[in-house]
Structure formats: structure tokens, C-alpha cells
Scaffold this active site. Structure first.
Site, PDB file in Angstrom:
ATOM      1  N   LYS A   1     -18.223  -4.624  -0.019  1.00 57.72           N
ATOM      2  CA  LYS A   1     -19.607  -5.091   0.131  1.00 57.72           C
ATOM      3  C   LYS A   1     -19.914  -5.185   1.621  1.00 57.72           C
ATOM      4  O   LYS A   1     -20.079  -6.263   2.183  1.00 57.72           O
ATOM      5  CB  LYS A   1     -19.767  -6.464  -0.540  1.00 57.72           C
ATOM      6  CG  LYS A   1     -19.863  -6.419  -2.063  1.00 57.72           C
ATOM      7  CD  LYS A   1     -21.253  -6.057  -2.595  1.00 57.72           C
ATOM      8  CE  LYS A   1     -22.268  -7.149  -2.293  1.00 57.72           C
ATOM      9  NZ  LYS A   1     -23.626  -6.727  -2.738  1.00 57.72           N
TER      10      LYS A   1
ATOM     11  N   ASP B   1     -10.581  -5.359 -14.839  1.00 56.41           N
ATOM     12  CA  ASP B   1     -10.892  -5.855 -16.192  1.00 56.41           C
ATOM     13  C   ASP B   1     -12.007  -5.017 -16.819  1.00 56.41           C
ATOM     14  O   ASP B   1     -11.976  -4.714 -18.013  1.00 56.41           O
ATOM     15  CB  ASP B   1     -11.332  -7.329 -16.151  1.00 56.41           C
ATOM     16  CG  ASP B   1     -10.167  -8.287 -16.418  1.00 56.41           C
ATOM     17  OD1 ASP B   1      -9.026  -7.932 -16.053  1.00 56.41           O
ATOM     18  OD2 ASP B   1     -10.396  -9.383 -16.974  1.00 56.41           O
TER      19      ASP B   1
HETATM   20  C1  IPM Z   1      -4.749 -10.443 -12.886  1.00 50.88           C
HETATM   21  C2  IPM Z   1      -4.983 -11.876 -13.273  1.00 50.88           C
HETATM   22  C3  IPM Z   1      -4.499 -12.794 -12.157  1.00 50.88           C
HETATM   23  C4  IPM Z   1      -5.336 -12.495 -10.925  1.00 50.88           C
HETATM   24  C5  IPM Z   1      -4.519 -14.288 -12.504  1.00 50.88           C
HETATM   25  C6  IPM Z   1      -3.714 -14.600 -13.742  1.00 50.88           C
HETATM   26  C7  IPM Z   1      -4.055 -15.132 -11.344  1.00 50.88           C
HETATM   27  O1  IPM Z   1      -6.322 -12.078 -13.594  1.00 50.88           O
HETATM   28  O2  IPM Z   1      -3.594 -10.087 -12.587  1.00 50.88           O
HETATM   29  O3  IPM Z   1      -5.706  -9.672 -12.891  1.00 50.88           O
HETATM   30  O4  IPM Z   1      -6.417 -13.067 -10.754  1.00 50.88           O
HETATM   31  O5  IPM Z   1      -4.900 -11.692 -10.109  1.00 50.88           O
HETATM   32 MG    MG Z   2      -7.497 -10.300 -13.614  1.00 55.14          MG
END
Ligand code: IPM
Ligand code: MG
Length: 370
Positions: free
Chosen positions: A193, A254
């Protein structure tokens, strides 16, 4: 044959259930002369907190440092919501990443043909998808100081997180992205960004310089991270390798996971710098999904992300690309048979348990290996 020393850290929630399937796979490989794996187990996350009031012990950290690879399940859950911040389950995972200097997190998002219908997106958008998200893992706002909540004394508090990147941190993650792109479709998209953040300005500048200096043969493109997220769901096949910082990488991976049908499908590898002598990298392999407390203990979890994470260990730590390919083919074959865990079920498929899926994958390996 060299012996490979693995540290298994199942963790919390569905972690132990999906790790159990890796343990079966390792036993099967050992029995079939595919590598010699030795395993040790350790506690991490809430499980470790319950036993030792910390999220990982120094003794387990020593084992992790000495292992050829760490295989990690998942950590966290509502049970530990009230534990001190420094001892929260996630702190164990973050310490492993930081102390082992695992700065390069590889999160491949591949849509298996059998799962095209499981994605929330249209078939033509995800069919044949094969992208690789490279997330910077030891810097940025996850670790930047100060990181505080201060009482301002007027009924108000102030929370501060610090997003910080040095040139060398951006250079080394950019190199990982360009090098891997050369073995794929030769394109890197860098996301930041720069329109709002100084770290984004530097990120953009350094990635551009590394490209100019060392990787002119690779196609480089820059996208703002918000718009990049939108493009990821609009037309993900425009991407090959995406390189981005720690926090954007957390979110964008994600999102990418859902393109593949389920978060239960996405593996990851976290790699450190290669040792100049042995060429070995410190490494940890973990599914992108979390501990899923809502389904823990029910035998419903999808073990594929965990198994595929072990597959990445075969590929990146042990130079066992053939065996890694075999495992991926076996996963695809089990899915082709219509076998599904609940998270990826669709009409006309057979829903099976975590253990049954693990066993089905091993049965396919057995068949494919002849
Ligand atoms: C990931 C998870 C972790 C992160 C958490 C569990 C700390 O979401 O590995 O993506 O935020 O990196
Ligand atoms: Mg994560």
C-alpha cells in the site's frame, strides 16, 4: 539413505487429528523404503500452556532448531482466551517463526479438478488455478516495536502496532519470489500500500531494484494490496507468484485458500536462509488453516492441507520431489473417487472422516507406487 529428523508439533484443536494422518503417512513411507524419517513430538500453543504455562518451552525450541524440519499442526482456541498475551497459543507459533528466522512463507493455492464445484466462485474462475503466495513472515507489524497498549489516564487507552521493514528483509523475500517464478510461469506480482504506507513505498522501490539488478528476465507487476485482493477473487488466474508483507500475506492467503474450495486444502512452507555449507534451510511446514475449535475432536477435519504440508517438506527440505508428486497425485486421486471431508462435500460425493481421508490418500499412494 540419510535419516530425516522431524519435530512434530500437533498443537491444539484439530491439529492433533490432522497430524495423526501425517504420522500414518510417515510410517507408510518408512515401511516402503521411501526415506528414513525419525520423529519427535513436542507441545505448542494451548496444549503447552496447560502443561508449562508458556506457549512453547525452551527445550522444544532447541528440538526445533536441531530438527531437519518442523511439522506444525495448529494452535489456539477459546479455552485460552484469557491467558496472558505473551503466553497466548499463537505466541508459540510466532516464536518458532522468529527464532528459526523463517522469513519466507510459501502458500500455494491449487484448485484440484475434483474440487472446482466446492469453491464459492464460478468454475471458469478457479478451474486449473495454480498460484503461489509468498508471504514475508518474520517482519512487519507482527514483530515491529513498539507494540503496546498505554493507559492515557483520561478513560482512554492507546494501542500501537509498528509496521517496519528494512531493505534487506524486502530484498531477500523478493529474491525468493523471483527465483520460484523462474521455475513456474515467470511472473511476480508485488502487493503493498505505497499510496498510504511508507513501508509500502520502500517495498515497491526495493522489489523494483532487485528485479532490475538480478531478475530482468522475470515479468514484474505491482498492485496495491486492496485492489490485489479484489483481483484475486475477480480473476485469480492472472497471477503466478504474489509477493507481499506479513499482514497482507496473512489476509491474501486466506482469500486465496477459498479459491481452492476450502481452507482445509492449503498447505504452507516457511523457510529460512540456506546454510552456505550444507545448503539446507531451517524449515517448518504447516497448514494455513487454524485449530478450528468448533469441529475439534469430531473426526471431521480435512487432513489434506496437513498432508500436503508434509508434501512440501518432502520437496523443499528433503529433495524428494518424486515422492511429493506422488503424494499430490494420491490426494487428487482420492478426491477423484468422490471422497470428501465435510468442508469440501458437494452433491454426489461421499463424506468421510479425517482418518478415512488420510487412509484413502495412503491407499492411493500404495496403488500409484505400484
Ligand atoms: C497464519 C495464522 C497465524 C498468523 C496466526 C495463528 C498467528 O493466521 O499462519 O496465517 O496470523 O500468521
Ligand atoms: Mg492466517
Amino acid at each position: 539413505m540419510a535419516t530425516h529428523k522431524l519435530l512434530l508439533l500437533p498443537g491444539d484443536g484439530i491439529g492433533p487429528e490432522v497430524m495423526a494422518e501425517v504420522v500414518k503417512l510417515i510410517a507408510w513411507m518408512n515401511a516402503h523404503g521411501m526415506g528414513t524419517f525419525e520423529t519427535e513430538d513436542g507441545l505448542v500453543g494451548g496444549a503447552c500452556y496447560d502443561a508449562h504455562q508458556v506457549s512453547i518451552t525452551d527445550a522444544t525450541m532447541d528440538l526445533a532448531m536441531a530438527a531437519d524440519a518442523v511439522i506444525f499442526g495448529a494452535v489456539g482456541g477459546p479455552k485460552w482466551d484469557a491467558v496472558p498475551y505473551d503466553a497466548r497459543p499463537e505466541a508459540g507459533l510466532l516464536r518458532l517463526r522468529k527464532d528459526m528466522e523463517l522469513y519466507a512463507n510459501l502458500r500455494p493455492a491449487i484448485c484440484y479438478p475434483a474440487l472446482v464445484e466446492s469453491s464459492s466462485l464460478k468454475r471458469e474462475v478457479v478451474e486449473g488455478l495454480d498460484i503461489l503466495i509468498i508471504r514475508e513472515l518474520t517482519g512487519g507489524v507482527y514483530f515491529g516495536e513498539p507494540k503496546t497498549i498505554t493507559d492515557l489516564g483520561n478513560g482512554q487507552k492507546r494501542a500501537v502496532d509498528t509496521q517496519v521493514y528494512d531493505t534487506y528483509e524486502i530484498e531477500r523475500i523478493a529474491r525468493v519470489a523471483f527465483e520460484l517464478a523462474r521455475k513456474r510461469r515467470n511472473k511476480v506480482t508485488s502487493m503493498e500500500k505505497r499510496n498510504v504506507m511508507k513501508t509500502g513505498v520502500l517495498w515497491n522501490e526495493v522489489v523494483t531494484q532487485v528485479h532490475q539488478r538480478e531478475f530482468k528476465d522475470v515479468q514484474l507487476e505491482h498492485q496495491l494490496a486492496d485492489s490485489g485482493g479484489m483481483q484475486l477473487v475477480r480473476w485469480p488466474k492472472q497471477f503466478d507468484v504474489v509477493v507481499t508483507d506479513n499482514l497482507f500475506g496473512d489476509m491474501l492467503s486466506d482469500i486465496a485458500a477459498m479459491l481452492t474450495g476450502s481452507l482445509g486444502m492449503l498447505p504452507s512452507a516457511s523457510l529460512g536462509e540456506a546454510d552456505p555449507k550444507t545448503k539446507q534451510r531451517k524449515a517448518m511446514y504447516e497448514p494455513v488453516h487454524g485449530s478450528a475449535p468448533d469441529i475439534a475432536g469430531k473426526g471431521m477435519a480435512n487432513p489434506i492441507a496437513m498432508l500436503a504440508s508434509f508434501g512440501m517438506a518432502l520437496r523443499y527440505s528433503f529433495n524428494m520431489g518424486k515422492e511429493a508428486d506422488l503424494l499430490e497425485e494420491a490426494i487428487a486421486a482420492a478426491l477423484d473417487k468422490g471422497l470428501r471431508t465435510a468442508d469440501i462435500k458437494s452433491e454426489g460425493t461421499t463424506v468421510i472422516s479425517t482418518a478415512e481421508m488420510g487412509e484413502a490418500v495412503i491407499a492411493e499412494m500404495e496403488r500409484l507406487a505400484g
